[in-house]
Design a protein around this motif. Structure first.
Motif, PDB file in Angstrom:
ATOM      1  N   ARG A   6       4.619  80.277 -16.909  1.00  0.00           N
ATOM      2  CA  ARG A   6       3.984  79.367 -17.862  1.00  0.00           C
ATOM      3  C   ARG A   6       3.101  78.357 -17.138  1.00  0.00           C
ATOM      4  O   ARG A   6       1.958  78.110 -17.545  1.00  0.00           O
ATOM      5  N   HIS A   7       3.620  77.787 -16.042  1.00  0.00           N
ATOM      6  CA  HIS A   7       2.834  76.839 -15.259  1.00  0.00           C
ATOM      7  C   HIS A   7       1.577  77.498 -14.702  1.00  0.00           C
ATOM      8  O   HIS A   7       0.489  76.903 -14.701  1.00  0.00           O
ATOM      9  N   GLU A   8       1.738  78.712 -14.221  1.00  0.00           N
ATOM     10  CA  GLU A   8       0.592  79.443 -13.673  1.00  0.00           C
ATOM     11  C   GLU A   8      -0.485  79.640 -14.735  1.00  0.00           C
ATOM     12  O   GLU A   8      -1.679  79.449 -14.483  1.00  0.00           O
ATOM     13  N   GLN A  31      -3.878  74.114 -26.153  1.00  0.00           N
ATOM     14  CA  GLN A  31      -3.086  74.889 -27.111  1.00  0.00           C
ATOM     15  C   GLN A  31      -3.962  75.932 -27.804  1.00  0.00           C
ATOM     16  O   GLN A  31      -3.541  77.074 -28.006  1.00  0.00           O
ATOM     17  N   ASP A  32      -5.173  75.545 -28.150  1.00  0.00           N
ATOM     18  CA  ASP A  32      -6.102  76.487 -28.794  1.00  0.00           C
ATOM     19  C   ASP A  32      -6.542  77.584 -27.831  1.00  0.00           C
ATOM     20  O   ASP A  32      -6.789  78.725 -28.240  1.00  0.00           O
ATOM     21  N   TYR A  33      -6.653  77.237 -26.544  1.00  0.00           N
ATOM     22  CA  TYR A  33      -7.151  78.186 -25.544  1.00  0.00           C
ATOM     23  C   TYR A  33      -6.087  79.215 -25.161  1.00  0.00           C
ATOM     24  O   TYR A  33      -6.393  80.401 -24.989  1.00  0.00           O
ATOM     25  N   LEU A  34      -4.840  78.760 -25.038  1.00  0.00           N
ATOM     26  CA  LEU A  34      -3.772  79.640 -24.581  1.00  0.00           C
ATOM     27  C   LEU A  34      -3.257  80.536 -25.701  1.00  0.00           C
ATOM     28  O   LEU A  34      -3.107  80.118 -26.837  1.00  0.00           O
ATOM     29  N   ASP A  35      -2.996  81.754 -25.346  1.00  0.00           N
ATOM     30  CA  ASP A  35      -2.400  82.688 -26.301  1.00  0.00           C
ATOM     31  C   ASP A  35      -0.882  82.646 -26.125  1.00  0.00           C
ATOM     32  O   ASP A  35      -0.233  83.631 -25.784  1.00  0.00           O
ATOM     33  N   ALA A  41       3.156  69.068 -27.906  1.00  0.00           N
ATOM     34  CA  ALA A  41       4.102  68.195 -27.198  1.00  0.00           C
ATOM     35  C   ALA A  41       4.659  68.896 -25.956  1.00  0.00           C
ATOM     36  O   ALA A  41       4.794  68.291 -24.885  1.00  0.00           O
ATOM     37  N   THR A  42       4.995  70.177 -26.093  1.00  0.00           N
ATOM     38  CA  THR A  42       5.497  70.939 -24.948  1.00  0.00           C
ATOM     39  C   THR A  42       4.451  71.028 -23.847  1.00  0.00           C
ATOM     40  O   THR A  42       4.751  70.859 -22.658  1.00  0.00           O
ATOM     41  N   LEU A  43       3.219  71.262 -24.260  1.00  0.00           N
ATOM     42  CA  LEU A  43       2.141  71.350 -23.276  1.00  0.00           C
ATOM     43  C   LEU A  43       1.923  70.014 -22.573  1.00  0.00           C
ATOM     44  O   LEU A  43       1.645  69.968 -21.374  1.00  0.00           O
ATOM     45  N   MET A  47       2.066  69.554 -18.644  1.00  0.00           N
ATOM     46  CA  MET A  47       0.928  68.970 -17.932  1.00  0.00           C
ATOM     47  C   MET A  47       1.374  67.746 -17.118  1.00  0.00           C
ATOM     48  O   MET A  47       0.873  67.507 -16.003  1.00  0.00           O
ATOM     49  N   ALA A  48       2.300  66.992 -17.665  1.00  0.00           N
ATOM     50  CA  ALA A  48       2.833  65.832 -16.940  1.00  0.00           C
ATOM     51  C   ALA A  48       3.572  66.299 -15.689  1.00  0.00           C
ATOM     52  O   ALA A  48       3.460  65.687 -14.609  1.00  0.00           O
ATOM     53  N   TYR A  49       4.333  67.392 -15.814  1.00  0.00           N
ATOM     54  CA  TYR A  49       5.050  67.945 -14.664  1.00  0.00           C
ATOM     55  C   TYR A  49       4.068  68.408 -13.590  1.00  0.00           C
ATOM     56  O   TYR A  49       4.253  68.108 -12.388  1.00  0.00           O
TER      57      TYR A  49
END
Length: 339
Positions: A6-8, A31-35, A41-43, A47-49
């Protein structure tokens, strides 16, 4: 470091989006870009991590994230380097490439200029430095009462010329005898094997008879030395000014490009394949946002030169990699066929 699939995917997506738009990436846009079935909120948490891990940076508290050089490096290492240009793109490049001046002293300059123009980047081409380079023939042509053009041909088929201004005129017999002397004494010997003491003596003795004779020998030595000195051809510096990436440090970048000795060590790849070096990986201040992408080209099977692109770290790597692979192939083919 714990980098999941997921991070990758998030890193690759943010780098790709930033390369295309040059704007900080918000979680909603990601969110719109990723399938992927992930909430905004999860993203944001992911992203913070990645920000804490050094892959992302947040310019302002309320802004989105931008990739760091660490993210670009991760993106490049996971990029498909086998991607090639389409046949139509290759045909277009080849048609322009074939129009280059194939004179050995102008060919690489023209190739650097053509790549810069076609891909909109600063291009550097360093000719191969062959310690065994030898001249196999010299000839001279009179172009004025006191001017001659010395023409030297190397074992690689390269033609080098030098205009020599003489103190007095040489006749046809003088030129014939000097040409024979050059071909007898200066051919088939590598530059490092030249006996400098002998040539110093020869120049002094010839100059006693005719000062112009010594000037011809000096000119021939200068021509051979220049052929054995690696030159660097830089074209397209204006493209560095067309991006906002270098608004804060363009003077430092241009200063680096002017330092040919330092530049040689940066642009020459240590291994085959594509080599990518970021500014923050070099012991040079204030060029962290610069990227050097290098590729070897070959003269035969052993001697190699360097083909390098200087660009922002937010460059379109996939496009540049494919273009450089094909361009290096054309340069190698052209120079090798000249031998």
């Amino acid at each position: 470091m714990d980098i999941s699939k997921r991070h990758e995917a998030i890193i690759n997506a943010i780098v790709s989006m930033y390369i295309n738009d040059r704007e900080p990436i918000a979680s909603s846009a990601l969110q719109d870009y990723l399938d992927m079935a992930l909430s905004s909120a999860t993203l944001r948490n992911e992203m913070a991590y990645l920000t804490k891990q050094g892959f992302l940076n947040q310019p302002h508290v309320s802004a989105g994230r931008v990739p760091t050089n660490k993210a670009y490096r991760y993106y490049i290492e996971n990029l498909d380097h086998s991607k090639a240009l389409s046949n139509l793109e290759k045909e277009h490049i080849k048609a322009r490439f074939d129009l280059l001046d194939h004179d050995s002293q102008r060919f690489l300059q023209g190739a650097a200029e053509l790549f810069s123009e076609m891909f909109g980047v600063t291009t550097i081409i360093a000719p191969p430095l062959d310690k065994d380079l030898k001249f196999v023939n010299f000839s001279m042509m009179k172009t004025g009462k006191y001017d001659i053009v010395l023409i030297g041909v190397t074992g690689r088929g390269e033609v080098h010329t030098r205009v020599i201004r003489l103190s007095n005129e040489l006749d046809a017999n003088d030129i014939k005898q000097l040409t024979n002397l050059l071909n007898t004494r200066m051919c088939f010997t590598a530059w490092q094997d030249f006996d400098r003491h002998y040539f110093d003596y020869l120049i002094k003795e010839l100059a006693r008879e005719n000062k112009a004779y010594g000037q011809v020998i000096k000119g021939a030595l200068a021509l051979i030395k220049a052929a054995n000195t690696q030159q660097i051809h830089i074209r397209g510096e204006q493209y560095l000014l067309k991006t906002k990436d270098f608004d804060s440090n363009i003077a430092d970048v241009l200063k680096l490009l002017a330092n040919k000795e330092v530049l040689k060590g940066i642009v020459t790849p240590k291994l085959d394949g594509i080599s990518v070096v970021f500014g923050d990986e070099l012991p040079i201040k204030n060029i962290e946002n610069v990227c050097f992408i290098s590729k070897k080209y070959y003269v035969g099977s052993a001697v190699s030169g360097a083909f390098c692109v200087v660009c922002p770290h937010s460059a379109d790597y996939s496009k540049l990699f494919a273009g450089m692979q094909y361009f290096a192939q054309l340069i190698t083919q052209t120079i090798t066929e000249r031998k």
